[in-house]
Design an enzyme around this catalytic site. Structure first.
Site, short mmCIF file in Angstrom:
data_model
loop_
_atom_site.label_atom_id
_atom_site.label_comp_id
_atom_site.label_asym_id
_atom_site.label_seq_id
_atom_site.Cartn_x
_atom_site.Cartn_y
_atom_site.Cartn_z
N LYS A 4 23.90 -11.34 48.99
CA LYS A 4 25.00 -12.05 48.34
C LYS A 4 26.14 -11.09 47.99
CE LYS A 4 21.71 -14.13 45.93
NZ LYS A 4 20.67 -15.05 45.50
N ASP A 54 19.85 -17.12 52.73
CA ASP A 54 19.22 -16.83 51.44
C ASP A 54 18.98 -18.11 50.65
OD1 ASP A 54 18.39 -15.17 49.11
OD2 ASP A 54 20.17 -16.08 48.24
N HIS A 57 26.43 -6.80 39.32
CA HIS A 57 25.50 -7.92 39.32
C HIS A 57 24.41 -7.67 38.30
CE1 HIS A 57 23.18 -11.26 40.99
NE2 HIS A 57 22.12 -10.51 40.81
N SER A 77 17.61 -10.58 48.90
CA SER A 77 18.28 -11.81 48.46
C SER A 77 19.52 -11.46 47.63
CB SER A 77 17.28 -12.65 47.65
OG SER A 77 17.93 -13.68 46.96
N ARG A 99 10.84 -20.03 48.98
CA ARG A 99 10.00 -19.09 48.22
C ARG A 99 9.65 -19.68 46.86
NH1 ARG A 99 13.90 -14.57 47.71
NH2 ARG A 99 12.37 -13.68 46.32
N1 URA Z 1 17.53 -13.63 42.23
C1 URA Z 1 17.97 -13.80 43.49
O1 URA Z 1 19.16 -13.95 43.74
N2 URA Z 1 17.07 -13.77 44.48
C2 URA Z 1 15.75 -13.60 44.27
O2 URA Z 1 15.00 -13.60 45.21
C3 URA Z 1 15.31 -13.46 42.94
C4 URA Z 1 16.22 -13.48 41.94
#
Ligand code: URA
Ligand code: CA
Length: 434
Positions: free
Chosen positions: A187, A161, A82, A183, A168
């Site tokens: 994933k 999320d 990632h 977050s 947020r």
């Molecule tokens: N990327 C994400 O997937 N989550 C965040 O909170 C910030 C950047």
């Protein structure tokens, strides 16, 4: 349990236990806890932080809020990668076939992009008839048969999320290390990876602008990996200029093909070798990282990595002839060369402005409804520290219909700073956190 008491506790700097976090997250997803209480909690976290155990608990709860993908039908250790996001980050397009060519299974689920360029899935869709939406069984079959498949995300992944990130975003609580770390990692965990390689970008074109905050984020994510038993490694890498030369969907596919032929830009190639060797190590394929790099370098030279890309394209219904004939990719009607206004050395390339310029040309999405122009984008001709003469081409813009072409040109020109003195090149990889 009451949301009020949980918010109060966090506001006073105490740790929340798993039951409290579960009450909050599940309640929020189900709509029992309103946005205003969740945003108060997020702001409390922003100021008070969370410890490693809290962060890991939050991560698992968010991962488990939706589908958890089970990759066990695929043999071997599945390593996911990632990137926290940069400008012109062609890495996945190169890395996926490269590590697959060394014999580790690549079962990659990628996103579309909301940003300067598309995501990996948008980029792949610039290959004629390439199918990014394989059914789950076909996805597994392809990985077992060909060692690789890259598809778009399907199903209901991490709804907690999605909802919390959107909240947020409008309550000034994105920039909290534990919230960002949980977050991202939620994933990855929901995606079923056994091990995770993270490319944490730092610099003017990255989410994290300075090294200290990038390092904190990297450490927080590696700590989550430890807590939940997934081997995780983070590379803190430079994003003070775009990676490689191409920014834009079809242009990046072209760049990926060149790189897989061993003829790619040095920075992109090096990063892929480094991250790839890390993936081989986490997959148990090699013990010595130098040995991993050697294998990957060889596969860029002997055609194995390129063959793997070709095999993947065919297996997903795409026209693999693009590899021999780049003109089969979408090509823009017009180009424009942005030229240096004086002699000197490139001392800065504001990656974010380069990205914005590409987006104006049509390469990215300004909002969810925007339609990407797969042919649009730009190619950087002079990178950091390069000498330039007045009139040299700094970059080439590629575009079709574009209402704001003057703005794109201006933004790109101003993204470059030329000075009389040559500055030292940035390191590409600053630190590896394990
Ligand atoms: N990327 C994400 O997937 N989550 C965040 O909170 C910030 C950047
Ligand atoms: Ca690139």
């Amino acid at each position: 349990m009451r949301a009020y008491d949980i918010i109060y506790k966090k506001r006073e700097g105490q740790n929340l236990n798993k039951d409290e976090l579960e009450f909050l997250i599940n309640g929020y997803v189900e709509g029992d806890i309103p946005d205003y209480q969740m945003s108060a909690w997020a702001m409390a976290v922003y100021f008070q932080g969370m410890d490693a155990e809290e962060t890991a608990n939050l991560t698992m709860l968010m991962a488990e809020s939706g589908d958890m993908i089970d990759l066990s039908p695929i043999e071997g250790i599945k390593v996911d990668k990632h990137s926290t996001g940069g400008v012109g980050d062609t890495t996945t397009l190169v890395l996926a076939p490269l590590v697959a060519s060394a014999g580790i299974p690549v079962a990659k689920m990628s996103g579309r992009g909301l940003g300067h360029t598309g995501g990996t899935i948008d980029k792949l869709e610039s290959i004629p008839s390439f199918n990014t939406s394989l059914a789950r069984d076909k996805f597994f079959d392809n990985v077992n048969q060909h060692g690789i498949a890259v598809v778009g995300q399907t199903g209901n992944l991490t709804p907690a999320d999605k909802k919390l990130y959107a909240l947020r975003d409008v309550t000034a609580t994105v920039e909290s290390i534990p919230l960002i770390a949980s977050s991202i990692m939620s994933k990855k965990l929901a995606g079923g990876a056994d091990a995770i390689v993270l490319d944490v970008k730092v610099g003017n074109g990255a989410f994290m602008k300075n090294f200290d905050s990038a390092k904190k984020l990297a450490e927080a994510m590696v700590a989550i990996g430890k807590e939940v038993g997934r081997d995780t490694r983070a590379y803190i890498t430079d994003m003070n200029q775009p990676l490689g030369n191409a920014v834009g969907n079809a242009l990046e596919v072209k760049e990926a093909i060149k790189t897989l032929k061993g003829e790619g830009p040095e920075d992109l190639t090096e990063l892929c070798i480094e991250l790839g060797a890390g993936m081989l190590q986490l997959a148990g394929k090699i013990t010595d990282i130098e040995e991993g790099k050697k294998i990957l370098r060889e596969n860029l030279q002997n055609g194995k990595a390129l063959d793997k890309f070709s095999e993947m394209i065919s297996a997903q219904g795409g026209n693999a002839k693009v590899i021999e004939d780049l003109s089969l990719l979408p090509i823009a009607e017009s180009t424009f060369e942005v030229k240096a206004e004086k002699d000197g050395y490139i001392s800065e390339i504001k990656a974010l402005d380069v990205g914005l310029s590409a987006m104006i040309l049509g390469a990215g999405r300004e909002n969810k409804e925007s339609v990407i122009d797969l042919a649009a984008g730009l190619e950087i001709k002079k990178k950091f520290a390069a000498p330039v003469n007045k009139g040299d081409t700094l970059a080439v813009l590629h575009y079709n219909e574009c209402d704001n072409i003057e703005e794109a040109k201006e933004k790109l020109l101003r993204a470059f700073t030329i000075t009389e003195e040559k500055k030292d090149k940035n390191q590409l990889i600053y630190e590896i956190i394990k």
